[in-house]
Design a protein around this motif. Structure first.
Motif, PDB file in Angstrom:
ATOM      1  N   LEU B  76      40.783 -52.464 -29.757  1.00  0.00           N
ATOM      2  CA  LEU B  76      39.690 -52.785 -30.685  1.00  0.00           C
ATOM      3  C   LEU B  76      39.858 -52.245 -32.097  1.00  0.00           C
ATOM      4  CD1 LEU B  76      36.540 -52.245 -28.436  1.00  0.00           C
ATOM      5  CD2 LEU B  76      37.568 -54.393 -29.107  1.00  0.00           C
ATOM      6  N   LEU B  77      40.849 -51.397 -32.327  1.00  0.00           N
ATOM      7  CA  LEU B  77      40.940 -50.752 -33.640  1.00  0.00           C
ATOM      8  C   LEU B  77      41.210 -51.766 -34.749  1.00  0.00           C
ATOM      9  CD1 LEU B  77      40.735 -47.992 -34.917  1.00  0.00           C
ATOM     10  CD2 LEU B  77      43.205 -47.785 -34.764  1.00  0.00           C
ATOM     11  N   PHE B  78      42.215 -52.641 -34.511  1.00  0.00           N
ATOM     12  CA  PHE B  78      42.607 -53.571 -35.571  1.00  0.00           C
ATOM     13  C   PHE B  78      41.502 -54.589 -35.839  1.00  0.00           C
ATOM     14  CE2 PHE B  78      45.305 -57.117 -37.236  1.00  0.00           C
ATOM     15  CZ  PHE B  78      45.645 -56.468 -38.394  1.00  0.00           C
ATOM     16  N   VAL B  79      40.865 -55.055 -34.745  1.00  0.00           N
ATOM     17  CA  VAL B  79      39.830 -56.075 -34.922  1.00  0.00           C
ATOM     18  C   VAL B  79      38.593 -55.466 -35.572  1.00  0.00           C
ATOM     19  CG1 VAL B  79      38.691 -55.937 -32.685  1.00  0.00           C
ATOM     20  CG2 VAL B  79      38.863 -58.120 -33.834  1.00  0.00           C
ATOM     21  N   SER B  80      38.357 -54.152 -35.387  1.00  0.00           N
ATOM     22  CA  SER B  80      37.242 -53.508 -36.108  1.00  0.00           C
ATOM     23  C   SER B  80      37.499 -53.558 -37.596  1.00  0.00           C
ATOM     24  CB  SER B  80      37.065 -52.048 -35.716  1.00  0.00           C
ATOM     25  OG  SER B  80      37.596 -51.769 -34.482  1.00  0.00           O
ATOM     26  N   LEU B  81      38.756 -53.293 -37.971  1.00  0.00           N
ATOM     27  CA  LEU B  81      39.116 -53.351 -39.388  1.00  0.00           C
ATOM     28  C   LEU B  81      38.834 -54.746 -39.945  1.00  0.00           C
ATOM     29  CD1 LEU B  81      40.618 -51.998 -41.828  1.00  0.00           C
ATOM     30  CD2 LEU B  81      42.689 -53.057 -40.928  1.00  0.00           C
ATOM     31  N   MET B  82      39.278 -55.796 -39.192  1.00  0.00           N
ATOM     32  CA  MET B  82      39.062 -57.167 -39.659  1.00  0.00           C
ATOM     33  C   MET B  82      37.576 -57.462 -39.815  1.00  0.00           C
ATOM     34  SD  MET B  82      41.859 -59.040 -37.229  1.00  0.00           S
ATOM     35  CE  MET B  82      41.629 -60.731 -37.744  1.00  0.00           C
ATOM     36  N   THR B  83      36.773 -56.983 -38.837  1.00  0.00           N
ATOM     37  CA  THR B  83      35.341 -57.248 -38.877  1.00  0.00           C
ATOM     38  C   THR B  83      34.704 -56.601 -40.098  1.00  0.00           C
ATOM     39  OG1 THR B  83      35.332 -57.294 -36.491  1.00  0.00           O
ATOM     40  CG2 THR B  83      33.225 -57.001 -37.557  1.00  0.00           C
ATOM     41  N   PHE B  84      35.079 -55.346 -40.372  1.00  0.00           N
ATOM     42  CA  PHE B  84      34.465 -54.674 -41.521  1.00  0.00           C
ATOM     43  C   PHE B  84      34.912 -55.304 -42.829  1.00  0.00           C
ATOM     44  CE2 PHE B  84      33.237 -51.300 -38.577  1.00  0.00           C
ATOM     45  CZ  PHE B  84      31.922 -51.145 -38.996  1.00  0.00           C
ATOM     46  N   ILE B  85      36.168 -55.761 -42.905  1.00  0.00           N
ATOM     47  CA  ILE B  85      36.617 -56.451 -44.116  1.00  0.00           C
ATOM     48  C   ILE B  85      35.736 -57.664 -44.380  1.00  0.00           C
ATOM     49  CG2 ILE B  85      38.472 -57.877 -45.062  1.00  0.00           C
ATOM     50  CD1 ILE B  85      40.464 -55.977 -43.748  1.00  0.00           C
ATOM     51  N   LEU B  86      35.462 -58.449 -43.321  1.00  0.00           N
ATOM     52  CA  LEU B  86      34.698 -59.677 -43.512  1.00  0.00           C
ATOM     53  C   LEU B  86      33.241 -59.367 -43.856  1.00  0.00           C
ATOM     54  CD1 LEU B  86      35.771 -62.454 -43.568  1.00  0.00           C
ATOM     55  CD2 LEU B  86      34.973 -62.842 -41.270  1.00  0.00           C
ATOM     56  N   ILE B  87      32.643 -58.341 -43.203  1.00  0.00           N
ATOM     57  CA  ILE B  87      31.249 -57.983 -43.521  1.00  0.00           C
ATOM     58  C   ILE B  87      31.157 -57.537 -44.973  1.00  0.00           C
ATOM     59  CG2 ILE B  87      29.433 -56.288 -43.091  1.00  0.00           C
ATOM     60  CD1 ILE B  87      30.042 -56.414 -40.169  1.00  0.00           C
ATOM     61  N   LEU B  88      32.102 -56.685 -45.413  1.00  0.00           N
ATOM     62  CA  LEU B  88      32.029 -56.179 -46.789  1.00  0.00           C
ATOM     63  C   LEU B  88      32.234 -57.304 -47.799  1.00  0.00           C
ATOM     64  CD1 LEU B  88      33.772 -52.709 -46.523  1.00  0.00           C
ATOM     65  CD2 LEU B  88      31.347 -53.257 -46.667  1.00  0.00           C
ATOM     66  N   SER B  89      33.121 -58.277 -47.472  1.00  0.00           N
ATOM     67  CA  SER B  89      33.302 -59.378 -48.419  1.00  0.00           C
ATOM     68  C   SER B  89      32.048 -60.239 -48.466  1.00  0.00           C
ATOM     69  CB  SER B  89      34.518 -60.222 -48.041  1.00  0.00           C
ATOM     70  OG  SER B  89      34.201 -61.103 -47.005  1.00  0.00           O
ATOM     71  N   SER B  90      31.287 -60.261 -47.351  1.00  0.00           N
ATOM     72  CA  SER B  90      30.021 -60.991 -47.349  1.00  0.00           C
ATOM     73  C   SER B  90      29.008 -60.275 -48.242  1.00  0.00           C
ATOM     74  CB  SER B  90      29.485 -61.071 -45.919  1.00  0.00           C
ATOM     75  OG  SER B  90      28.844 -62.278 -45.695  1.00  0.00           O
ATOM     76  N   VAL B  91      29.029 -58.937 -48.207  1.00  0.00           N
ATOM     77  CA  VAL B  91      28.106 -58.156 -49.045  1.00  0.00           C
ATOM     78  C   VAL B  91      28.399 -58.402 -50.516  1.00  0.00           C
ATOM     79  CG1 VAL B  91      27.401 -55.829 -49.688  1.00  0.00           C
ATOM     80  CG2 VAL B  91      27.772 -56.374 -47.297  1.00  0.00           C
ATOM     81  N   THR B  92      29.702 -58.361 -50.907  1.00  0.00           N
ATOM     82  CA  THR B  92      30.007 -58.588 -52.319  1.00  0.00           C
ATOM     83  C   THR B  92      29.625 -60.017 -52.731  1.00  0.00           C
ATOM     84  OG1 THR B  92      32.278 -59.142 -51.750  1.00  0.00           O
ATOM     85  CG2 THR B  92      31.857 -56.883 -52.444  1.00  0.00           C
ATOM     86  N   MET B  93      29.680 -60.969 -51.761  1.00  0.00           N
ATOM     87  CA  MET B  93      29.258 -62.336 -52.084  1.00  0.00           C
ATOM     88  C   MET B  93      27.760 -62.378 -52.375  1.00  0.00           C
ATOM     89  SD  MET B  93      30.801 -65.361 -52.216  1.00  0.00           S
ATOM     90  CE  MET B  93      29.930 -66.381 -53.374  1.00  0.00           C
ATOM     91  N   VAL B  94      26.930 -61.668 -51.579  1.00  0.00           N
ATOM     92  CA  VAL B  94      25.488 -61.638 -51.874  1.00  0.00           C
ATOM     93  C   VAL B  94      25.265 -61.049 -53.253  1.00  0.00           C
ATOM     94  CG1 VAL B  94      23.227 -60.981 -51.025  1.00  0.00           C
ATOM     95  CG2 VAL B  94      25.093 -61.046 -49.454  1.00  0.00           C
ATOM     96  N   LEU B  95      26.005 -59.983 -53.562  1.00  0.00           N
ATOM     97  CA  LEU B  95      25.830 -59.350 -54.871  1.00  0.00           C
ATOM     98  C   LEU B  95      26.223 -60.325 -55.989  1.00  0.00           C
ATOM     99  CD1 LEU B  95      27.141 -55.761 -54.076  1.00  0.00           C
ATOM    100  CD2 LEU B  95      24.784 -56.526 -54.284  1.00  0.00           C
TER     101      LEU B  95
END
Lengths: 145, 224
Positions: B76-95
């Motif tokens: 799960l380590l690598f996929v956690s990284l991928m998940t957080f990358i996508l969530i954070l890019s979603s946050v910058t999109m809202v901003l």
């Protein structure tokens, strides 16, 4: 005019605070999901606790989906009619999921009952087929211990 | 907020205005995303049906346990990284969308750049993971992994994995292309001249949808 500007700034600030709040909620939900997923590493495949954890993970998944659609996609702040035109058709998924998963399950049970010789688990395991995975599993078990 | 409460008694359906109080293009983006949700839903439900109809299934904790540079043994380590990358890019999109509503071109540009970087990072991670699995012998029609109970597995697992994560990765790729177009249009002052940044909001809806689908794909393939 001056007042309107201040109001706009306050509105923008509140909106930004909402984004940060949702970010934290999504991160916490994800971390809980991952912790639950990790806790399943050495549980037996058919145990009750494993099914329970899977159920909890699915509920957390729906909570994450709600926060993304409601706040990031802003659907919560739209008019009620607008929300319903999106959400109601997607309600069909409730039926899809129940019907199709039940169908898959019944297909497996029928096959086990009437055509046991046709099971894919009868395929013999080839020797040395995946030593890499075995190695990973052993290392993983060591790491957990 | 105060404007919406004031117009709560407005007759939305007597003509002269959008009854949903949403711009035309945005409604159409919502309806497109709904159709896309049905496509992804069909793929994921067929995955679930096949999984229920199959005797055994590989344990994701044992299949996805590698991290670049660390080797295997990290579930799960690598996929956690991928998940957080996508969530954070979603946050910058809202901003970026909010900056557009405030007509703040600088903030739109910087947040769009962060979103594009996040999308590219996610695609890079996915490329690494696919390459790694391919080296392990997994591909469409080939499944080297055993079931959780040690029996021989079918190719259903790899077929669905590569089809669905591939279709999602294709959406991420299109999202990155759309965001790059938005960035170029912002830098060319297209939205400044138009007087509004509504186009960014539509691109944002698409990008959040990609993140939303990943929530489901991630749960169905890596966790459950």
């Amino acid at each position: 005019m001056q007042d309107l500007r201040v109001l706009d700034d306050a509105h923008a600030k509140a909106a930004r605070r909402e984004v940060y709040k949702v970010t934290i909620i999504l991160s916490i939900l994800t971390i809980v999901e991952l912790a639950l997923g990790y806790s399943m590493v050495n549980m037996s495949e058919q145990s009750f606790s494993r099914h329970l954890i899977k159920g909890i993970i699915l509920i957390l998944m729906l909570a994450k989906a709600f926060y993304i659609v409601a706040y990031f996609m802003h659907l919560k702040h739209e008019l009620r009619n607008m929300i319903m035109t999106i959400v109601l058709p997607l309600g069909l998924f409730v039926w899809f999921i129940i019907a199709f998963l039940a169908d898959g399950n019944s297909f497996r049970e029928l096959r086990n009952k009437y055509a046991p010789y046709d099971q894919e688990s009868n395929i013999p395991v080839k020797q040395n087929q995946h030593s890499e995975q075995e190695k990973g599993t052993i290392e993983l078990k060591k790491a957990v211990e | 907020m105060s404007t919406t409460t004031a117009t709560a008694t407005t007759k939305w359906w007597s003509g002269g205005r959008s009854p949903f109080n949403v711009e035309y293009g945005k409604i159409m983006m919502w309806y497109f995303l709904m159709s896309d949700a049905f496509t992804f839903g069909a793929l994921l439900i067929s995955y679930g049906t096949t999984r229920f109809a199959t005797q055994g299934w590989p344990d994701p904790n044992h299949v996805f346990n590698s991290f670049p540079g660390l080797g295997s043994g990290y579930p799960l380590l690598f996929v956690s990284l991928m998940t957080f990358i996508l969530i954070l890019s979603s946050v910058t999109m809202v901003l970026a969308v909010q900056a557009g509503q405030n007509m703040n071109k600088r903030a739109v540009v910087s947040n769009l750049i962060f979103t594009i970087i996040g999308g590219l990072a996610f695609l890079g991670c996915q490329a690494w993971e696919w390459t790694h699995l391919h080296h392990e012998g997994a591909w469409w029609g080939r499944n080297p992994f055993l079931n959780a109970d040690g029996t021989q597995s079918t190719t259903n697992f790899t077929n669905f994995f590569f089809t669905i994560t591939g279709f999602h990765g294709f959406h991420v790729f299109s999202g990155v292309v759309i965001n790059i177009i938005m960035l170029i249009m912002t830098l060319n002052n297209t939205f400044e001249k138009r007087g509004h940044y509504l186009m960014i909001e539509k691109a944002g809806l698409y990008w959040h949808f990609v993140d939303l689908v990943w929530v489901f794909v991630f749960t169905c393939f890596y966790l459950v």
